[in-house]
Write a protein that holds these residues in place. Structure first.
Motif, PDB file in Angstrom:
ATOM      1  N   GLY A 198    -111.658  45.392  18.404  1.00 39.46           N
ATOM      2  CA  GLY A 198    -110.623  44.463  17.992  1.00 39.46           C
ATOM      3  C   GLY A 198    -110.277  43.356  18.965  1.00 39.46           C
ATOM      4  N   LEU A 199    -110.847  43.358  20.181  1.00 39.55           N
ATOM      5  CA  LEU A 199    -110.537  42.310  21.138  1.00 39.55           C
ATOM      6  C   LEU A 199    -111.324  41.042  20.831  1.00 39.55           C
ATOM      7  N   GLU A 200    -110.668  39.918  20.958  1.00 33.60           N
ATOM      8  CA  GLU A 200    -111.401  38.659  20.921  1.00 33.60           C
ATOM      9  C   GLU A 200    -112.036  38.469  22.294  1.00 33.60           C
ATOM     10  N   VAL A 201    -113.347  38.237  22.318  1.00 35.02           N
ATOM     11  CA  VAL A 201    -114.075  38.119  23.578  1.00 35.02           C
ATOM     12  C   VAL A 201    -114.788  36.775  23.631  1.00 35.02           C
ATOM     13  N   LEU A 202    -114.505  36.015  24.680  1.00 34.61           N
ATOM     14  CA  LEU A 202    -115.263  34.799  24.943  1.00 34.61           C
ATOM     15  C   LEU A 202    -116.395  35.178  25.883  1.00 34.61           C
ATOM     16  N   TYR A 203    -117.631  35.118  25.380  1.00 36.02           N
ATOM     17  CA  TYR A 203    -118.789  35.575  26.157  1.00 36.02           C
ATOM     18  C   TYR A 203    -119.544  34.366  26.704  1.00 36.02           C
ATOM     19  N   LEU A 204    -119.549  34.220  28.028  1.00 40.01           N
ATOM     20  CA  LEU A 204    -120.210  33.075  28.663  1.00 40.01           C
ATOM     21  C   LEU A 204    -121.639  33.377  29.092  1.00 40.01           C
ATOM     22  N   GLY A 205    -121.976  34.656  29.254  1.00 36.08           N
ATOM     23  CA  GLY A 205    -123.357  35.027  29.528  1.00 36.08           C
ATOM     24  C   GLY A 205    -123.741  35.046  30.990  1.00 36.08           C
ATOM     25  N   ALA A 206    -125.042  34.859  31.234  1.00 32.90           N
ATOM     26  CA  ALA A 206    -125.621  35.011  32.569  1.00 32.90           C
ATOM     27  C   ALA A 206    -125.348  33.802  33.454  1.00 32.90           C
ATOM     28  N   SER A 207    -125.332  34.064  34.767  1.00 31.98           N
ATOM     29  CA  SER A 207    -125.268  33.037  35.815  1.00 31.98           C
ATOM     30  C   SER A 207    -124.266  31.929  35.482  1.00 31.98           C
ATOM     31  N   THR A 208    -123.006  32.313  35.402  1.00 35.57           N
ATOM     32  CA  THR A 208    -121.946  31.360  35.051  1.00 35.57           C
ATOM     33  C   THR A 208    -121.273  30.825  36.310  1.00 35.57           C
ATOM     34  N   PRO A 209    -121.340  29.523  36.566  1.00 34.88           N
ATOM     35  CA  PRO A 209    -120.613  28.958  37.712  1.00 34.88           C
ATOM     36  C   PRO A 209    -119.113  29.004  37.461  1.00 34.88           C
ATOM     37  N   MET A 210    -118.341  29.075  38.543  1.00 39.04           N
ATOM     38  CA  MET A 210    -116.885  29.189  38.400  1.00 39.04           C
ATOM     39  C   MET A 210    -116.241  27.886  37.941  1.00 39.04           C
ATOM     40  N   ASP A 211    -116.973  26.792  38.055  1.00 42.23           N
ATOM     41  CA  ASP A 211    -116.425  25.511  37.634  1.00 42.23           C
ATOM     42  C   ASP A 211    -115.999  25.570  36.162  1.00 42.23           C
ATOM     43  N   GLY A 212    -114.721  25.421  35.920  1.00 40.80           N
ATOM     44  CA  GLY A 212    -114.211  25.445  34.554  1.00 40.80           C
ATOM     45  C   GLY A 212    -113.671  26.786  34.105  1.00 40.80           C
ATOM     46  N   VAL A 213    -114.030  27.883  34.808  1.00 42.23           N
ATOM     47  CA  VAL A 213    -113.589  29.213  34.377  1.00 42.23           C
ATOM     48  C   VAL A 213    -112.075  29.352  34.480  1.00 42.23           C
ATOM     49  N   MET A 214    -111.504  28.852  35.566  1.00 46.03           N
ATOM     50  CA  MET A 214    -110.050  28.935  35.750  1.00 46.03           C
ATOM     51  C   MET A 214    -109.321  28.233  34.605  1.00 46.03           C
ATOM     52  N   GLN A 215    -109.859  27.100  34.173  1.00 47.09           N
ATOM     53  CA  GLN A 215    -109.228  26.359  33.098  1.00 47.09           C
ATOM     54  C   GLN A 215    -109.312  27.118  31.777  1.00 47.09           C
ATOM     55  N   ILE A 216    -110.441  27.800  31.558  1.00 48.85           N
ATOM     56  CA  ILE A 216    -110.596  28.614  30.348  1.00 48.85           C
ATOM     57  C   ILE A 216    -109.547  29.720  30.329  1.00 48.85           C
ATOM     58  N   ILE A 217    -109.345  30.370  31.482  1.00 50.92           N
ATOM     59  CA  ILE A 217    -108.357  31.451  31.560  1.00 50.92           C
ATOM     60  C   ILE A 217    -106.976  30.941  31.163  1.00 50.92           C
ATOM     61  N   ALA A 218    -106.637  29.751  31.642  1.00 48.10           N
ATOM     62  CA  ALA A 218    -105.323  29.182  31.334  1.00 48.10           C
ATOM     63  C   ALA A 218    -105.235  28.720  29.886  1.00 48.10           C
ATOM     64  N   ASP A 219    -106.217  27.958  29.451  1.00 51.14           N
ATOM     65  CA  ASP A 219    -106.156  27.357  28.121  1.00 51.14           C
ATOM     66  C   ASP A 219    -106.249  28.384  27.003  1.00 51.14           C
ATOM     67  N   GLN A 220    -107.018  29.452  27.236  1.00 53.95           N
ATOM     68  CA  GLN A 220    -107.266  30.428  26.178  1.00 53.95           C
ATOM     69  C   GLN A 220    -106.404  31.685  26.298  1.00 53.95           C
ATOM     70  N   ASP A 221    -105.448  31.683  27.206  1.00 47.37           N
ATOM     71  CA  ASP A 221    -104.568  32.835  27.395  1.00 47.37           C
ATOM     72  C   ASP A 221    -105.369  34.115  27.626  1.00 47.37           C
ATOM     73  N   ILE A 222    -106.345  34.022  28.519  1.00 44.39           N
ATOM     74  CA  ILE A 222    -107.185  35.169  28.850  1.00 44.39           C
ATOM     75  C   ILE A 222    -106.365  36.195  29.626  1.00 44.39           C
ATOM     76  N   GLN A 223    -106.470  37.468  29.244  1.00 44.88           N
ATOM     77  CA  GLN A 223    -105.758  38.541  29.935  1.00 44.88           C
ATOM     78  C   GLN A 223    -106.685  39.566  30.574  1.00 44.88           C
ATOM     79  N   MET A 224    -107.958  39.543  30.185  1.00 47.10           N
ATOM     80  CA  MET A 224    -108.931  40.474  30.747  1.00 47.10           C
ATOM     81  C   MET A 224    -110.211  39.715  31.094  1.00 47.10           C
ATOM     82  N   VAL A 225    -110.762  39.984  32.271  1.00 45.82           N
ATOM     83  CA  VAL A 225    -112.024  39.377  32.699  1.00 45.82           C
ATOM     84  C   VAL A 225    -113.022  40.490  32.995  1.00 45.82           C
TER      85      VAL A 225
END
Length: 306
Positions: free
Chosen positions: A207-234
């Motif tokens: 039942g969790l909505e999961v944003l899957y970014l996949g392999a070898s993901t640079p951190m550039d932009g990840v912080m913004q995704i966490i904020a914009d998408q109300d991410i609670q679990m990484v």
């Protein structure tokens, strides 16, 4: 493997017609070299020969002939599987299907492999197909590549086909909006992501909505995704113990900015690491115990929000 020029000569079909049959009607799906050139397998050639016979000898238009070919191949795969299954046990049936899917993919027979996979899902359901059949096929692919029995091209092709089937399920299971929203990715430089993909699918099924970014993901932009998408679990995974300190550093970076984040850290790297900054977030349970972990973890209570 044959070039388009060679196939055109062998079958007396103009290259322009071969391209049209492929692009417009998806008649065959040849491999591509690193330079982008088509290369045809023996199965591709047999399929094209059959299509030519239907068009020229039976006056069937190519679109109808392609539909007939796909139906014919799917039925052949199913009949073969049922025939080979015989009176064996469920364990025998799983092994038989694993072997057949592996062999089809090993020889680049993608359509027949996908027909078998479809049939397997209809017979055994989601969990059995993933954990008893497709995951063991992926493990075998990796083992044979490491032993030099499978080429890089074969390993990439086989992993790609099966991973694509996994991706399809992200859109199948319903989302419970009361549960935490998760973000899953492998840190930059980590290319082995199938285990994380399976865990992400497990969360999605629950039942969790999961944003899957996949392999070898640079951190550039990840912080913004966490904020914009109300991410609670990484969720992150690494395969080598040498990557654990860098992954821990990423967790520190994220928690400093978002202190309420929940983490799940896994993969062979964490399993084999002697120490980690965040032992409470390391996932050590095998896949057959994930459901118990999900129930007991305390992250997924009645309201699901933290």
């Amino acid at each position: 493997m044959y070039s388009i020029k060679k196939v055109a000569e062998m079958l007396n079909i103009p290259s322009v017609t071969l391209r049209a049959w492929e692009n417009r009607y998806l008649a065959v799906d040849p491999m591509r070299t690193e330079s982008g050139y088509r290369v045809y397998s023996e199965e591709n050639i047999e399929d094209l020969r059959w299509l030519k016979e239907q068009v020229e000898d039976h006056d069937i238009n190519i679109s109808q002939a392609v539909r007939m070919l796909k139906a014919r191949k799917e039925e052949k795969s199913r009949v073969q599987y049922v025939s080979d299954l015989g009176q064996g046990t469920t364990t025998d049936a799983y092994q038989n299907m694993r072997d057949q899917i592996f062999q089809k993919l090993f020889h680049f027979q993608g359509e027949q492999a996908n027909a078998l996979i479809d049939f397997g899902f209809s017979m055994y359901g989601y969990d059995a197909m993933l954990h008893h059949i497709l995951v063991p096929v992926l493990v075998r692919v990796g083992d044979e590549w490491e032993e030099g029995k499978a080429s890089v091209a074969q390993e990439h092709y086989m992993t790609g086909v099966i991973s694509q089937r996994f991706y399809q399920f992200f859109h199948v299971f319903p989302i419970n909006t009361h549960l935490p929203k998760a973000l899953s990715f492998c840190p930059e430089g980590e290319y082995h992501h199938v285990g994380l993909l399976l865990f992400s699918l497990f969360l999605r099924k629950n039942g969790l909505e999961v944003l899957y970014l996949g392999a070898s993901t640079p951190m550039d932009g990840v912080m913004q995704i966490i904020a914009d998408q109300d991410i609670q679990m990484v969720c992150m995974a690494v395969t080598n113990v040498t990557q654990v300190p860098d992954c821990d550093a990423l967790v520190t970076q994220m928690t400093e900015r978002y202190p309420n984040l929940i983490f799940v850290l896994g993969g062979k790297g964490y399993e084999n690491a002697g120490s980690t900054t965040y032992p409470k977030w390391v996932m050590t349970e095998p896949s057959e115990q994930w459901q118990d972990w999900f129930i007991q973890s305390g992250h997924f209570g009645a309201n699901g929000r933290h």
